[in-house]
Design an enzyme around this catalytic site. Structure first.
Site, PDB file in Angstrom:
ATOM      1  N   GLU A 154       0.820  -1.217   0.000  1.00  0.00           N
ATOM      2  CA  GLU A 154       0.000   0.000   0.000  1.00  0.00           C
ATOM      3  C   GLU A 154       0.852   1.265   0.000  1.00  0.00           C
ATOM      4  O   GLU A 154       2.016   1.257   0.410  1.00  0.00           O
ATOM      5  CB  GLU A 154      -0.943   0.027   1.203  1.00  0.00           C
ATOM      6  CG  GLU A 154      -0.269   0.254   2.543  1.00  0.00           C
ATOM      7  CD  GLU A 154      -1.261   0.517   3.668  1.00  0.00           C
ATOM      8  OE1 GLU A 154      -2.267   1.226   3.452  1.00  0.00           O
ATOM      9  OE2 GLU A 154      -1.024   0.009   4.778  1.00  0.00           O
ATOM     10  N   GLU A 252     -10.659   1.728   8.697  1.00  0.00           N
ATOM     11  CA  GLU A 252      -9.376   2.057   9.333  1.00  0.00           C
ATOM     12  C   GLU A 252      -9.345   3.550   9.624  1.00  0.00           C
ATOM     13  O   GLU A 252      -8.526   4.287   9.089  1.00  0.00           O
ATOM     14  CB  GLU A 252      -8.207   1.631   8.438  1.00  0.00           C
ATOM     15  CG  GLU A 252      -6.882   1.581   9.189  1.00  0.00           C
ATOM     16  CD  GLU A 252      -5.682   1.365   8.283  1.00  0.00           C
ATOM     17  OE1 GLU A 252      -4.795   0.589   8.651  1.00  0.00           O
ATOM     18  OE2 GLU A 252      -5.631   1.987   7.199  1.00  0.00           O
TER      19      GLU A 252
END
Length: 275
Positions: A154, A252
Site C-alpha cells: 500500500e 481504518e
C-alpha cells in the site's frame, strides 16, 4: 447508504482503542461485524512468545469473528517506523516474522497480509532499498502461498519518509514482484492515504481495480469516519464494485465520537454482517 454488495470489517488496531487489544474482537462482534483486521499486535516483537500468540488467536476465535487481514511486523507504527522490509539493518526482523504471521493466518483462515515497505534511511541508496523491499515481499509471498494467501502493498501518507505515496508507486512494486514469479501479491487501495497524498482516487480505481486485493477507508481530511471529511466515499466504493472488486473493505479510521460504536452510525446494522 448505498448497498454496493461490499463486505465491511473493522481494523481493531485503530478502532476500539478504548479497550484492551484482546477485548476488541468481541466488541466488534457486539457492534454487528463478523470480520476484523489488525496491524501487527506486538510492535516491539517480530517473534512474540507462543502464549501471546495463543491468546491473540483465542480472542479472535472466542469472539466468533474472522481475521481477514493482518500486518506483518512493521516496527512501531505509532512512533518512527513504517515497515522494516526494505531497511537493511532491520530486514532480518521481517524475515523472522514471516512464518509467525503466516502461522497465525493458517490457524485463523486469514488470507491477506499487509507488508509495509519501510522508510528511507540515511546512508543507503534508494535503489538498494527498493530492490531489498521487492526481494522481501517475494519471500513473504512464497510463505503466504502455502496457505493460499495474498501479500498486500500500500501507499501511506504522513510525515515519515515512506517511499510509496501514490497508487502508481505501490502498484509498480506489485507488478515487479509478480513479474519475478510471485503471483499472490496485490494492491491495498487505501482511500484515505491516497487522498491525503493528493493522489487521484478516480484514476487509481479506474487503472488499478484489477490489481486491488483489499480496500481500506477513512474520510479526509482528518482520518475520521465517513461523513467527517470531504471524500465521496460512497461514489468511490460504487466505482470499485462496478470495476469488479468484490473483496473486503476495512474500516481504518480514528473515531471522532466518544466511543467507537458511536462512529458506526453511517453504516446500517444490516450492512455490517458479512453474511
Amino acid at each position: 447508504m448505498t448497498d454496493h454488495g461490499l463486505r465491511y470489517e473493522v481494523n481493531c488496531s485503530i478502532l476500539f482503542t478504548e479497550l484492551p487489544l484482546l477485548e476488541r474482537p468481541a466488541a466488534a462482534k457486539a457492534a454487528g461485524f463478523d470480520a476484523v483486521e489488525f496491524w501487527w499486535p506486538w510492535p516491539d516483537q517480530p517473534v512474540p512468545a507462543d502464549r501471546d500468540v495463543d491468546a491473540f488467536v483465542a480472542a479472535i476465535e472466542d469472539a466468533g469473528v474472522r481475521l481477514v487481514g493482518l500486518n506483518f511486523f512493521a516496527g512501531d507504527l505509532a512512533g518512527p517506523d513504517c515497515g522494516v522490509l526494505s531497511v537493511p539493518d532491520r530486514v532480518e526482523q521481517f524475515h523472522d516474522n514471516v512464518d509467525v504471521t503466516v502461522g497465525i493466518g493458517q490457524r485463523l483462515g486469514t488470507r491477506a497480509f499487509n507488508a509495509l515497505f519501510g522508510n528511507r534511511v540515511d546512508g543507503v541508496a534508494p535503489e538498494a532499498q527498493d530492490a531489498l523491499g521487492r526481494e522481501s515481499i517475494a519471500v513473504a509471498a512464497k510463505a503466504a502461498d502455502r496457505i493460499g494467501a495474498t501479500v498486500l502493498v500500500e501507499a501511506v501518507s504522513g510525515p515519515k519518509p515512506y517511499p510509496l505515496r501514490t497508487a502508481a508507486q505501490a502498484v509498480a512494486v506489485v507488478d515487479d514482484v509478480r513479474a519475478a514469479g510471485a503471483g499472490n501479491v496485490g494492491f491495498l487501495l487505501d482511500l484515505y492515504h491516497l487522498a491525503a497524498n493528493g493522489d487521484d482516487l478516480d484514476a487509481a480505481i479506474a487503472h488499478y481495480a484489477d490489481r486491488t486485493a483489499h480496500v481500506q477507508l477513512a474520510d479526509a481530511p482528518g482520518r475520521g469516519e465517513p461523513g467527517t471529511g470531504s471524500l465521496d466515499l460512497q461514489r468511490h466504493l460504487g466505482d470499485l464494485a462496478r470495476s469488479g472488486y468484490a473483496g473486503w473493505v476495512g474500516l481504518e479510521y480514528k473515531p471522532t465520537t466518544a466511543t467507537t460504536p458511536d462512529s458506526f452510525g453511517w453504516l446500517p446494522l444490516e450492512r455490517r454482517s458479512a453474511g
